[in-house]
Design an enzyme around this catalytic site. Structure first.
Site, PDB file in Angstrom:
ATOM      1  N   ASP A  67     -33.038  -0.368 -25.363  1.00  3.54           N
ATOM      2  CA  ASP A  67     -33.315   0.962 -24.743  1.00  3.54           C
ATOM      3  C   ASP A  67     -33.867   1.878 -26.044  1.00  3.54           C
ATOM      4  O   ASP A  67     -33.465   1.665 -27.107  1.00  3.54           O
ATOM      5  CB  ASP A  67     -32.402   1.502 -23.998  1.00  3.54           C
ATOM      6  CG  ASP A  67     -31.073   1.350 -24.260  1.00  3.54           C
ATOM      7  OD1 ASP A  67     -30.670   1.189 -25.455  1.00  3.54           O
ATOM      8  OD2 ASP A  67     -30.096   1.473 -23.692  1.00  3.54           O
ATOM      9  N   ASN A 136     -20.171   4.909 -16.433  1.00  4.85           N
ATOM     10  CA  ASN A 136     -20.356   4.614 -14.888  1.00  4.85           C
ATOM     11  C   ASN A 136     -21.197   3.421 -14.653  1.00  4.85           C
ATOM     12  O   ASN A 136     -21.778   3.346 -13.358  1.00  4.85           O
ATOM     13  CB  ASN A 136     -21.614   6.000 -14.780  1.00  4.85           C
ATOM     14  CG  ASN A 136     -22.928   5.731 -15.502  1.00  4.85           C
ATOM     15  OD1 ASN A 136     -22.747   4.981 -16.239  1.00  4.85           O
ATOM     16  ND2 ASN A 136     -23.758   6.497 -15.189  1.00  4.85           N
ATOM     17  N   HIS A 138     -23.182   1.682 -16.279  1.00  6.41           N
ATOM     18  CA  HIS A 138     -24.804   1.199 -16.710  1.00  6.41           C
ATOM     19  C   HIS A 138     -25.009   0.140 -17.532  1.00  6.41           C
ATOM     20  O   HIS A 138     -23.958   0.043 -18.399  1.00  6.41           O
ATOM     21  CB  HIS A 138     -25.515   2.607 -16.934  1.00  6.41           C
ATOM     22  CG  HIS A 138     -25.332   3.176 -18.212  1.00  6.41           C
ATOM     23  ND1 HIS A 138     -25.164   4.776 -18.546  1.00  6.41           N
ATOM     24  CD2 HIS A 138     -25.234   2.650 -19.699  1.00  6.41           C
ATOM     25  CE1 HIS A 138     -24.948   5.017 -19.689  1.00  6.41           C
ATOM     26  NE2 HIS A 138     -24.854   3.664 -20.376  1.00  6.41           N
ATOM     27  N   GLU A 143     -29.031   3.595 -14.787  1.00  4.75           N
ATOM     28  CA  GLU A 143     -28.056   4.426 -14.264  1.00  4.75           C
ATOM     29  C   GLU A 143     -27.846   3.758 -12.721  1.00  4.75           C
ATOM     30  O   GLU A 143     -28.625   3.169 -12.055  1.00  4.75           O
ATOM     31  CB  GLU A 143     -28.711   5.559 -14.079  1.00  4.75           C
ATOM     32  CG  GLU A 143     -28.769   6.416 -15.775  1.00  4.75           C
ATOM     33  CD  GLU A 143     -27.795   6.515 -16.270  1.00  4.75           C
ATOM     34  OE1 GLU A 143     -26.277   5.732 -16.227  1.00  4.75           O
ATOM     35  OE2 GLU A 143     -27.213   7.588 -17.131  1.00  4.75           O
TER      36      GLU A 143
HETATM   37  C1  GLP Z   1     -25.316   4.059 -24.022  1.00  2.71           C
HETATM   38  C2  GLP Z   1     -26.128   2.804 -24.296  1.00  2.71           C
HETATM   39  C3  GLP Z   1     -25.986   1.691 -23.697  1.00  2.71           C
HETATM   40  C4  GLP Z   1     -24.385   1.567 -24.144  1.00  2.71           C
HETATM   41  C5  GLP Z   1     -23.609   2.525 -23.498  1.00  2.71           C
HETATM   42  C6  GLP Z   1     -22.269   2.916 -23.938  1.00  2.71           C
HETATM   43  O1  GLP Z   1     -25.681   5.158 -23.601  1.00  2.71           O
HETATM   44  N1  GLP Z   1     -27.753   3.092 -23.713  1.00  2.71           N
HETATM   45  O2  GLP Z   1     -26.564   0.458 -23.929  1.00  2.71           O
HETATM   46  O3  GLP Z   1     -23.932   0.176 -23.744  1.00  2.71           O
HETATM   47  O4  GLP Z   1     -24.175   3.792 -23.392  1.00  2.71           O
HETATM   48  O5  GLP Z   1     -22.036   3.424 -25.057  1.00  2.71           O
HETATM   49  P1  GLP Z   1     -20.802   3.186 -25.975  1.00  2.71           P
HETATM   50  O6  GLP Z   1     -20.829   1.929 -26.654  1.00  2.71           O
HETATM   51  O7  GLP Z   1     -21.075   4.352 -27.075  1.00  2.71           O
HETATM   52  O8  GLP Z   1     -19.457   3.749 -25.060  1.00  2.71           O
END
Ligand code: GLP
Length: 261
Positions: A67, A136, A138, A143
């Site tokens: 992404d 959440n 995702h 989402e």
């Molecule tokens: C982000 C990314 C995801 C990631 C998630 C968790 O916003 N788009 O690919 O896995 O949220 O992030 P983190 O590892 O910082 O908790």
């Protein structure tokens, strides 16, 4: 799902790196799907170490990131282009032209999403997709309530995700509300999905992903329908699971060729 629980986030990250490295050694021209966020940082550090100290070769690898934020240029410190360059790509011998991150500044974003999907297919599909999980539920930036068959597209971030990621931005005005993300359907086409989740903040989402019903309200739960998903957790992320001893039993009884060591 294969669920592997380790006591610390360090051990979980090193196991994740070992799984990636095992594929790289077995298939040097593999296609990797990569993730951003705080969670994979230690895993990437370990891959860099393996490259420098043990000659892990990434010259034949092709990568596709999950992404990117809409509107952030590649040189913006919070863009995922920048993240990947700083935390992995510039430290290893990957060919820059073999790395792909969605372009959040494409003139025609919708056409770019279609091209991105085509590029993944043209590369032969993703062998191993690395994933984190949002608090959440995702995956990528898919989402809750989005389609579990979605393809790469422009999505709107939830208020929860905006709050979770706000500390990365100087002010709320700078934080994009739109993103390009591989869809859940895109992710499910990877031949192997590897989810890494650490810390108690992820424990609710982890339980919903592994033990909850398959539901669009937890996009990660769609991985229950995937033929080969490995979830690597630290103990804190595993605290809300109802059946940790079952996962440990399964791991203990794996055959030699099923081990990652
Ligand atoms: C982000 C990314 C995801 C990631 C998630 C968790 O916003 N788009 O690919 O896995 O949220 O992030 P983190 O590892 O910082 O908790």
């Amino acid at each position: 799902m294969e669920v592997l629980i380790r006591e610390t986030s360090e051990q979980a990250s090193l196991l994740g790196a070992q799984i990636v490295a095992q594929l790289l050694r077995r298939k040097p021209h593999c296609v990797l799907g990569l993730a951003t966020g705080r969670t994979p940082l230690r895993l990437y550090d370990e891959l860099i170490r393996l490259h420098r100290k043990e000659g892990l070769d990434l010259s034949g690898v092709v990568t596709f990131n999950l992404d990117e934020y809409v509107g952030l240029p590649a040189d913006h410190s919070q863009s995922y282009h920048y993240y990947m360059a700083e935390n992995l790509f510039r430290h290893i011998n990957i060919r820059p032209e073999a790395t792909h991150v969605p372009d959040g500044c494409a003139t025609d974003l919708r056409a770019h999403c279609v091209e991105y999907e085509k590029a993944i297919v043209n590369a032969g599909g993703i062998d191993l997709q690395l994933l984190g999980i949002g608090s959440n539920g995702h995956i990528g930036f898919n989402e809750p309530s989005g389609s579990l068959r979605s393809r790469t597209w422009i999505k709107i971030l939830s208020e929860k995700t905006l709050r979770d990621n706000a500390p990365h931005f100087d002010s709320p005005e700078q934080q994009p509300r739109h993103v390009i993300t591989m869809g859940v359907g895109t992710i499910l086409e990877a031949r192997h999905c590897l989810v890494l989740a650490c810390g108690s903040a992820k424990s609710h989402a982890v339980r919903a992903m592994i033990e909850g019903p398959v539901s669009a309200m937890c996009p990660a739960s769609a991985l229950q329908m995937h033929a080969r998903t490995t979830v690597v957790l630290d103990r804190a992320a595993a605290t809300r699971l109802d059946h940790p001893e079952h996962y440990e039993w399964i791991e203990k009884h794996k055959l030699d060729w099923q081990q990652y060591a």
